[in-house]
Design a protein around this motif. Structure first.
Motif, PDB file in Angstrom:
ATOM      1  N   ASP A  22      46.375  44.903  36.423  1.00  0.00           N
ATOM      2  CA  ASP A  22      46.988  43.582  36.350  1.00  0.00           C
ATOM      3  C   ASP A  22      47.119  43.037  37.771  1.00  0.00           C
ATOM      4  OD1 ASP A  22      48.538  41.334  36.063  1.00  0.00           O
ATOM      5  OD2 ASP A  22      50.254  42.354  35.146  1.00  0.00           O
ATOM      6  N   PRO A  23      46.499  41.893  38.090  1.00  0.00           N
ATOM      7  CA  PRO A  23      46.595  41.339  39.441  1.00  0.00           C
ATOM      8  C   PRO A  23      48.028  41.077  39.895  1.00  0.00           C
ATOM      9  CG  PRO A  23      44.886  40.221  38.198  1.00  0.00           C
ATOM     10  CD  PRO A  23      45.640  41.074  37.223  1.00  0.00           C
ATOM     11  N   GLU A  24      48.932  40.879  38.907  1.00  0.00           N
ATOM     12  CA  GLU A  24      50.339  40.600  39.236  1.00  0.00           C
ATOM     13  C   GLU A  24      51.176  41.869  39.373  1.00  0.00           C
ATOM     14  OE1 GLU A  24      51.297  37.504  39.813  1.00  0.00           O
ATOM     15  OE2 GLU A  24      49.270  36.795  39.373  1.00  0.00           O
ATOM     16  N   GLY A  28      40.519  43.299  38.517  1.00  0.00           N
ATOM     17  CA  GLY A  28      39.784  43.199  37.270  1.00  0.00           C
ATOM     18  C   GLY A  28      38.722  44.277  37.124  1.00  0.00           C
ATOM     19  N   TRP A  78      41.696  40.344  45.876  1.00  0.00           N
ATOM     20  CA  TRP A  78      42.450  41.282  45.063  1.00  0.00           C
ATOM     21  C   TRP A  78      42.328  41.043  43.551  1.00  0.00           C
ATOM     22  CZ3 TRP A  78      44.524  45.637  43.842  1.00  0.00           C
ATOM     23  CH2 TRP A  78      45.496  45.711  42.849  1.00  0.00           C
ATOM     24  N   PRO A  79      42.439  39.811  43.043  1.00  0.00           N
ATOM     25  CA  PRO A  79      42.315  39.628  41.586  1.00  0.00           C
ATOM     26  C   PRO A  79      40.973  40.118  41.034  1.00  0.00           C
ATOM     27  CG  PRO A  79      43.275  37.682  42.593  1.00  0.00           C
ATOM     28  CD  PRO A  79      42.784  38.549  43.713  1.00  0.00           C
TER      29      PRO A  79
END
Length: 349
Positions: free
Chosen positions: A159-161, A154, A149-150
């Motif tokens: 935003d991964p969060e 990207g 996912w991160p």
């Protein structure tokens, strides 16, 4: 001795002389083949190749067993418990780095793109990556999609969060979305979409997109062998791959035969559901524009190494993957045997 008796004696001697040769010609090499999971439509090409004698024509006596996940299949092939496996190829990155003496390679790519994606319901408004921030996602801790996912975020300027995970066991992920306790789930579209339909959701109310459609494009499932087995048994590997290509071509032409053979092998399968699964897999993973243009398992080195590097990064591996360490196309039949017919191309959505 009469002429007729001499003739009979000569014929008898000739038959005796030929018998060992004929018997030798009929000998076949035993091949143990393991799938990635329980019997599904994706396995139709193997059943066609088995039923029509394509493996036998290559001098192979093939037995096929169901699998228990791609990771388990890779381990079984590496240990020698099985000669050949069908599994998700991205798992080789981690496995080969941890088991260099038992390295496994892909010798034929069947899923040109991964069906891994994000699955939701229409009312939740999730139709693409930009819809994910602020959403609850049901997932399994340390699943490949969670790790990736991160990287995917990207690639899509997210935003991964920005998402909230609801971690559950794999068998509960789909139910969380159906029950409204999550907005979407990460998983194989070819599995989750049909699971939701089986649970009573109208197919038109299920939405999905794959990670491959938005930039993360690793090659996916295919035929895997242990490197040492391929080196010691090149003709076995070549024969198995050639026969599988024939089965896959026929399944693409007309899946009815493969689905019927699947029903014979596993009577409990829902043949209509598996027909839908095949069409979804064909659309998202097997008959991609790349395959239509370049043929089955025509692997591009730049794409392979770029996507493998993305996956390695997601897994926290500090390596720069070289395609030769994970994929070997030398066992494939000629390109003309792997080209897609105009009739099959006409079925593309």
């Amino acid at each position: 001795m009469s002429l007729s008796r001499l003739s009979r004696l000569a014929l008898g001697c000739a038959a005796l002389a030929l018998t060992p040769v004929a018997a030798h010609a009929q000998e076949k090499t035993d091949v143990k083949f393991v799938l990635d999971w329980a019997w599904q439509a994706m396995h139709g090409p193997f059943l066609i190749a088995l039923d029509k004698g394509y493996y036998a024509d290559e001098g192979l006596d093939v037995t096929i067993d169901r699998g228990f996940g791609s990771g388990d299949t890779i381990s079984k092939v590496a240990s020698g418990a099985y000669d050949i496996g069908f599994a998700e190829g991205t798992g080789l990155l981690k496995f080969n780095s941890e088991n260099p003496d038992d390295s496994v390679v892909t010798v034929m790519v069947i899923n040109d793109q991964s069906p891994t994606g994000v699955i939701s319901l229409k009312d939740n408004g999730v139709s693409g990556p930009a819809d994910l921030p602020g959403k609850k996602i049901s997932a399994t801790q340390n699943a490949a999609t969670v790790l990736a996912w991160p990287v995917f975020a990207g690639l899509n300027d997210l935003d991964p969060e920005s998402i909230e995970y609801v971690f559950v066991e794999p068998n509960l992920r789909d139910a969380m979305v159906i029950q409204g306790r999550a907005d979407a789930t990460f998983g194989f579209t070819t599995t989750t979409v049909l699971n939701m339909v089986q649970a009573g959701i109208d197919r038109d109310d299920v939405t999905y997109f794959t990670l491959a459609q938005y930039g993360l494009q690793p090659y996916s499932s295919g035929l895997l062998v242990k490197k040492s087995f391929a080196e010691e048994n090149p003709d076995v590997v070549k024969g198995f791959v050639a026969a599988t290509v024939k089965g896959l071509q026929e399944m693409l032409e007309d899946p009815a035969e493969g689905l019927a053979l699947l029903k014979e092998r596993e009577p409990l399968v829902d043949i209509d559901l598996e027909g839908d699964r095949w069409e979804l897999a064909k659309e998202l993973s097997i008959l991609t524009p790349n395959v239509a243009e370049r043929g089955i398992s025509n692997v591009d080195q730049d794409r392979f190494e770029t996507s493998a590097g993305q996956i390695a990064k997601a897994f926290g591996m500090e390596i720069e993957p070289a395609m030769a360490d994970y994929y070997d196309g030398s066992f494939l039949p000629p390109l003309e045997d792997r080209q897609i017919s105009d009739a099959v191309k006409a079925t593309m959505k």
